[in-house]
Design an enzyme around this catalytic site. Structure first.
Site, PDB file in Angstrom:
ATOM      1  N   HIS A   1      -7.635  -5.563  -0.313  1.00 15.29           N
ATOM      2  CA  HIS A   1      -6.224  -5.403  -0.550  1.00 15.29           C
ATOM      3  C   HIS A   1      -5.233  -5.452  -0.804  1.00 15.29           C
ATOM      4  O   HIS A   1      -5.068  -6.301   0.355  1.00 15.29           O
ATOM      5  CB  HIS A   1      -6.579  -4.301   0.932  1.00 15.29           C
TER       6      HIS A   1
ATOM      7  N   ASP B   1      -9.257  -3.844  -5.847  1.00 12.33           N
ATOM      8  CA  ASP B   1      -8.608  -3.043  -4.254  1.00 12.33           C
ATOM      9  C   ASP B   1      -9.539  -2.228  -4.164  1.00 12.33           C
ATOM     10  O   ASP B   1      -9.306  -1.039  -5.170  1.00 12.33           O
ATOM     11  CB  ASP B   1      -6.935  -3.558  -4.634  1.00 12.33           C
TER      12      ASP B   1
ATOM     13  N   SER C   1       0.996  -1.010   0.000  1.00  7.36           N
ATOM     14  CA  SER C   1      -0.324   0.057  -0.027  1.00  7.36           C
ATOM     15  C   SER C   1       0.563   1.370  -0.128  1.00  7.36           C
ATOM     16  O   SER C   1       2.149   1.100  -0.682  1.00  7.36           O
ATOM     17  CB  SER C   1      -0.667   0.169   1.096  1.00  7.36           C
TER      18      SER C   1
END
Length: 517
Positions: free
Chosen positions: A484, A456, A232
């Site tokens: 995610h 996502d 991320s």
């Protein structure tokens, strides 16, 4: 913007009340007492900072929840990377020694945020952090970036004041000047507290500086090249590192990529659309099951949820602990659950409770997002998230913001009324942003793998595709599926490709698409 933090395993353990108990009661099996011992690499250190790279580290044995040997330390870094004679800060590090006892080197891992703790991630589940296959061949390194957790940290409010800041519902109507005034006052109080309590750190909490810290950690731990797994926001940190130090890139995987070239408002708008897509997938699944609080088809369920949001916006629900669940908190609880398909049944149950007038289950999902447990905040991730974003993102022109808001209204109709505030915290931040929004090419870097998941919500697939395209040596791995990030989520195609890359240096001949399963 919604953070791309990665704390699902920790949240599950916390919900079961096990982390504190296990850390106190259990000692993992021990394979060796050898602390990290590779000689520091000082070659190529920035001029004036060689002593930082060559420092001797006082490692201490510490504990982790997975089996293995763990060592912890604080490593000294300059607060200001333009001033080698300036103040110092401390970076907290944990190393889980390779099970084989013969490590290929260090594998640094960052869980995202910005503001999530890499120390906590590795300490609570090193196998979850990097997958069990890599525990044998690498010393796994978790670190708290500057401003985060056990490192020299951003400090703002105590728990009670943080609750007021996050959960107090403004008295004035949504969209009114009076409400904006209330929110502005709250933002200014938070920003003042961060400046007062952070010891002069705030102007130096930037991703550029965190990337320079990462190169320092690489050198101190004795690695000629960086091996890194960033999730991320951690993909942005890794890409920034590659841009600054392309010659030091070894084996780097960026999972859940961020497009470094798009403005802040566009980031938020695309996330809104991503969470709407994830919500629609959840609702489609939900109405086909026996325990769904909504009726089908999808459009009917969407309207029923919108009605529920409007109802708590008009009349918030009081939780057992006294907090009030309004539409903003309800939206955030839903978003928190949408990070992973494994949370869908829990979300359905929490929404059922809300419709029955009970806010407690939904607040558990909200607290998972904020890492709040039993009235206490277990880390400073919310403060650090604010500090990084306010320094990394320049202010957007009015026309960009207007277009982004229009995009949210069109592509995220369920969340749109509650997605953005009339007040931007960063307008009250005591320092102007120093970051820029540009493509990252990392010219000269070794091959870098970028993983994108097709649905996502927090880091939309198009961002990973854009990042892989921008990087001169980028290779895109596509995971078809929900949730995610993509590695260590049960997709053998993704996992095998990543493990072969880290273990054997096997680089795919081109982009790879991995179907669901």
């Amino acid at each position: 913007m919604i953070r791309g933090a990665w704390r699902r395993a920790a949240a599950a353990l916390l919900a079961a009340g096990t982390i504190a108990a296990v850390l106190v009661a259990c000692t993992p099996k021990v394979n060796t007492d050898a602390a990290p011992s590779r000689a520091p690499v000082t070659k190529g250190a920035p001029v004036g900072f060689e002593e930082y790279y060559g420092q001797k580290v006082a490692w201490e044995k510490c504990r982790g929840l997975d089996e293995g040997d763990y060592f912890c330390a604080s490593i000294t870094a300059p607060r200001d990377w333009t001033d080698p004679k300036g103040e110092d800060i401390e970076l907290s590090v944990i190393v889980r020694i390779a099970s084989s006892g013969d490590a290929k080197g260090s594998l640094f891992v960052n869980p995202g945020g910005p503001g999530a703790s890499g120390v906590d991630l590795v300490q609570q589940s090193a196998g979850f952090a990097v997958g069990t296959d890599l525990l044998d061949s690498y010393d796994v390194v978790g670190f708290d970036p500057r401003g985060v957790g056990r490192s020299t940290a951003v400090r703002c409010f105590d728990a009670a004041a943080m609750d007021d800041y996050l959960f107090d519902t403004p008295a004035a109507p949504r969209g009114s000047a009076e409400r904006a005034k209330e929110q502005r006052s709250s933002a200014e109080a938070f920003a003042r507290a961060c400046e007062t309590n952070s010891g002069g750190l705030l102007p130096f909490v930037t991703t550029q500086n965190a990337a320079r810290d990462l190169d320092l950690l690489r050198g101190v731990l004795g690695d000629e090249k960086l091996s890194y797994l960033g999730y991320s926001y951690g993909s942005f940190l890794g890409a920034t590192y590659a841009e600054l130090f392309p010659q030091n890139v070894g084996r780097v995987v960026l999972d859940g990529g961020l497009d470094p070239s798009i403005p802040s408002a566009v980031v938020g708008a695309r996330q809104a659309a991503g969470f709407q897509s994830a919500l629609d997938a959840f609702l489609t699944s939900c109405v086909g099951g026996p325990d769904c609080p909504f009726d089908g088809p999808l459009a009917t369920a969407q309207q029923q949820l919108s009605d529920a949001l409007a109802a708590v916006d008009a009349s918030p629900l009081k939780a057992t602990d006294g907090r009030m669940l309004g539409a903003d908190a309800l939206s955030l609880g839903i978003i928190s659950a949408l990070y992973s398909e494994s949370n869908w049944s829990r979300l359905s149950s929490a929404l059922t409770s809300v419709l029955e007038g009970d806010a407690d289950d939904m607040f558990e999902l909200v607290d998972q997002y904020y890492n709040r447990y039993d009235g206490m905040y277990l880390d400073n991730s919310t403060e650090a998230f604010s500090a990084y974003n306010c320094m990394d993102y320049p202010a957007d022109p009015a026309d960009v913001v207007e277009a982004a808001n229009k995009d949210v209204a069109e592509k995220a109709p369920t969340f749109a009324p509650y997605w953005s505030s009339d007040v931007n915290l960063c307008d009250a931040w005591p320092y102007p942003p120093t970051g820029t929004r540009n493509e990252i090419h990392a010219d000269g870097a070794a091959p870098i793998l970028v993983i994108g998941t097709t649905n996502d919500p927090a880091t939309p697939y198009e961002w990973s595709a854009a990042l892989a395209e921008q990087l001169n040596s980028g290779i895109l791995l596509t995971r078809v599926g929900e949730g995610h990030t993509g590695f260590n989520k049960g997709n053998a195609c993704i996992d095998d490709t990543v493990v072969a890359y880290f273990d054997d240096g096997t680089v795919p001949e081109g982009d790879v698409r991995c179907e669901a399963g």
